[in-house]
Design an enzyme around this catalytic site. Structure first.
Site, short mmCIF file in Angstrom:
data_model
loop_
_atom_site.label_atom_id
_atom_site.label_comp_id
_atom_site.label_asym_id
_atom_site.label_seq_id
_atom_site.Cartn_x
_atom_site.Cartn_y
_atom_site.Cartn_z
N GLY A 48 4.57 9.40 0.88
CA GLY A 48 4.33 10.01 -0.31
C GLY A 48 2.92 10.08 -0.77
O GLY A 48 2.28 9.15 -0.80
N ALA A 49 2.45 11.37 -1.20
CA ALA A 49 1.00 11.59 -1.35
C ALA A 49 0.77 11.97 -2.76
O ALA A 49 0.16 13.09 -3.13
CB ALA A 49 0.58 12.64 -0.48
N GLY A 50 1.18 11.68 -3.93
CA GLY A 50 0.96 11.60 -5.25
C GLY A 50 -0.35 11.01 -5.47
O GLY A 50 -0.78 10.42 -4.83
N ALA A 51 -0.61 10.92 -6.91
CA ALA A 51 -1.88 10.42 -7.29
C ALA A 51 -2.03 8.82 -6.84
O ALA A 51 -3.01 8.37 -6.14
CB ALA A 51 -2.26 10.56 -8.70
N GLY A 53 -0.20 7.06 -4.68
CA GLY A 53 0.31 6.87 -3.29
C GLY A 53 -1.12 7.04 -2.37
O GLY A 53 -1.41 6.53 -1.55
N LYS A 196 8.39 3.73 -9.80
CA LYS A 196 8.85 3.19 -11.12
C LYS A 196 10.07 4.07 -11.59
O LYS A 196 9.67 5.30 -11.69
CB LYS A 196 7.66 3.24 -11.99
N ALA A 235 -4.57 5.59 -11.50
CA ALA A 235 -4.93 5.88 -10.06
C ALA A 235 -6.38 6.26 -9.95
O ALA A 235 -7.23 5.76 -9.32
CB ALA A 235 -4.15 6.72 -9.52
N LYS A 285 8.57 1.90 -19.19
CA LYS A 285 7.10 2.11 -19.62
C LYS A 285 6.95 3.79 -19.58
O LYS A 285 6.71 4.29 -20.52
CB LYS A 285 6.13 1.43 -18.88
N ARG A 347 0.86 10.28 -16.99
CA ARG A 347 1.33 11.79 -16.98
C ARG A 347 2.48 11.80 -17.89
O ARG A 347 2.70 12.83 -18.32
CB ARG A 347 1.72 12.08 -15.40
#
Length: 422
Positions: A48-51, A53, A196, A235, A285, A347
């Site tokens: 996974g390459a979100g912020a 990750g 999360k 991040a 959260k 976000r």
């Protein structure tokens, strides 16, 4: 501590010989625990390459990437995601505003494609730009170049450590696929989950399913080898070397060695045994961050209104966590700090603000271009469904009669009406 942070270059270069020796010692220590021999590198793969990750993989690459014979760090993301023209234009501006990044791309003969992308003569792809250190969800913060793999089997089949950075809503599906590639494995991998969120299950009795539990059920990897890492951090700020901390939670066997391995002068990683509480709070959260964004927008950033909201939402979070976790850790310090920073700048809070201002609508879905998955939306549905079950009834403090727990969570009920029922 502060002095040691300032001596480092922005992208992790310029480490002193002492720092390099300390990093190599930590790497050798973890390699030894995993039974790695000379010529057999430690293989770490981010899935996974979100912020978060992407930053997590880049932090490891900056620290340990120089020891090429001892460690390999890769990141997997799905292929085919095109970069739109507006983002390509903004990316070009970012590149030209940073001399170090500009020189790096020219040196790697990679600059021309960004010129062509800016002009609209070429379509750039997310996996392509990630190799040069640009995460699609975090264009403004260039990372170090990364080894990117778009074939999931190639990425994970021989991995020693897998970092789960896909959203909780995709974790089960991705790891069910991964399990197919691990059928003939001899060694058991270690999995660190950054996800999360939760799922609600109603049979045989109402209960939550956390991302680490999804991974365990999908792969059969024992729970002692699956850990969760989370904390009060953003991040982009972590990669910019702003001081931050996190907790890695799980069984004794791996959490202390991994905390030591991941710890950096500006990113302090502690360890904790209470996996479930931290995962539940990690999911909650994001739920309440959406509400925080709405309150901020509707009250013109009123400090009083935001503090009142914080008091009420943390009360609900504590109530829910004590209901769902058997022996929850006291909800103070790092757990509430994680909530605080997400409510301030994340976000999900941004999403709530934009909804309240009318700048976006629910019709655009939960996966937002340039932001990634808004995980709080699915978490609202999961927590509401679970806490609506009469079998979990609690005594109403005023009416003195049993009610479903959700009746004591007015913020959660309101978010459900806005986000799910609309």
């Amino acid at each position: 501590m502060v002095g040691s942070i300032k001596t480092m270059n922005h992208h992790g270069n310029g480490w002193s010989a002492q720092n390099c020796n300390g990093l190599e010692e930590k790497l050798d220590e973890l390699r030894s625990l995993l039974g790695k021999t000379d010529g057999d590198p430690l293989r770490i793969v981010g899935v996974g390459a979100g912020a978060w990750g992407s930053v997590f993989a880049a932090l490891l690459q900056d620290s340990y990437g120089r020891f090429r014979e001892k460690v390999q760090i890769r990141i997997w993301r799905r292929p085919g995601r095109a970069v739109d023209r507006v983002t390509a234009e903004h990316l070009f501006e970012v590149i030209n505003s940073r001399e170090d990044v500009l020189r790096r791309l020219i040196r790697r003969c990679a600059y021309l494609k960004y010129v062509e992308g800016r002009l609209g003569d070429r379509t750039l792809f997310a996996d392509e730009i990630l190799k040069d250190g640009f995460c699609l969800n975090m264009i403004d913060v260039p990372l170090c170049p990364l080894k990117v793999v778009t074939n999931l089997q190639e990425a994970v089949w021989d991995a020693d450590i897998v970092v789960n950075a896909v959203p909780s809503t995709e974790t089960r599906e991705v790891f069910e696929e991964i399990s197919q590639y691990w059928k003939e494995r001899i060694t058991t991998p270690i999995i660190i989950s950054l996800a999360k969120g939760i799922e609600a299950a109603l049979e045989p009795v109402p209960h939550i399913i956390t991302p680490t539990q999804m991974i365990n059920r999908a792969t059969g990897v024992p729970t002692q080898n699956i850990l969760y890492l989370g904390g009060p951090n953003i991040a982009s700020e972590i990669y910019n070397k702003e001081y931050a901390n996190a907790r890695i939670c799980g069984a004794d066997k791996w959490r202390k060695p991994l905390a030591k391995f991941l710890r950096q002068p500006h990113f302090i990683v502690w360890d904790n045994s209470d996996l479930v509480t931290h995962e539940v709070m990690g999911g909650l959260k994001n739920v309440y961050a959406i509400g925080a964004g709405m309150v901020a927008a509707l009250t013109n950033e009123s400090a009083t209104s935001k503090s009142v909201y914080f008091a009420h939402c943390t009360s609900e979070m504590i109530f829910i966590t004590h209901l769902l976790a058997e022996e929850p850790e006291k909800l103070a310090g790092p757990l509430l700090a994680d909530t605080y920073v997400t409510l301030l700048k994340g976000r999900n809070a941004w999403y709530g603000q934009m909804l309240a201002k009318g700048e976006i609508s629910r019709d655009i879905g939960d996966n937002i271009s340039g932001k990634g998955m808004i995980q709080g939306v699915s978490a609202v549905g999961a927590f509401y469904e679970l806490l609506s079950q009469s079998s979990l009834s609690v005594l109403h403090p005023d009416e003195k009669k049993p009610v479903a727990p959700v009746e004591l969570c007015p913020i959660l009920k309101t978010l459900y009406k806005i986000l799910i029922i609309r």
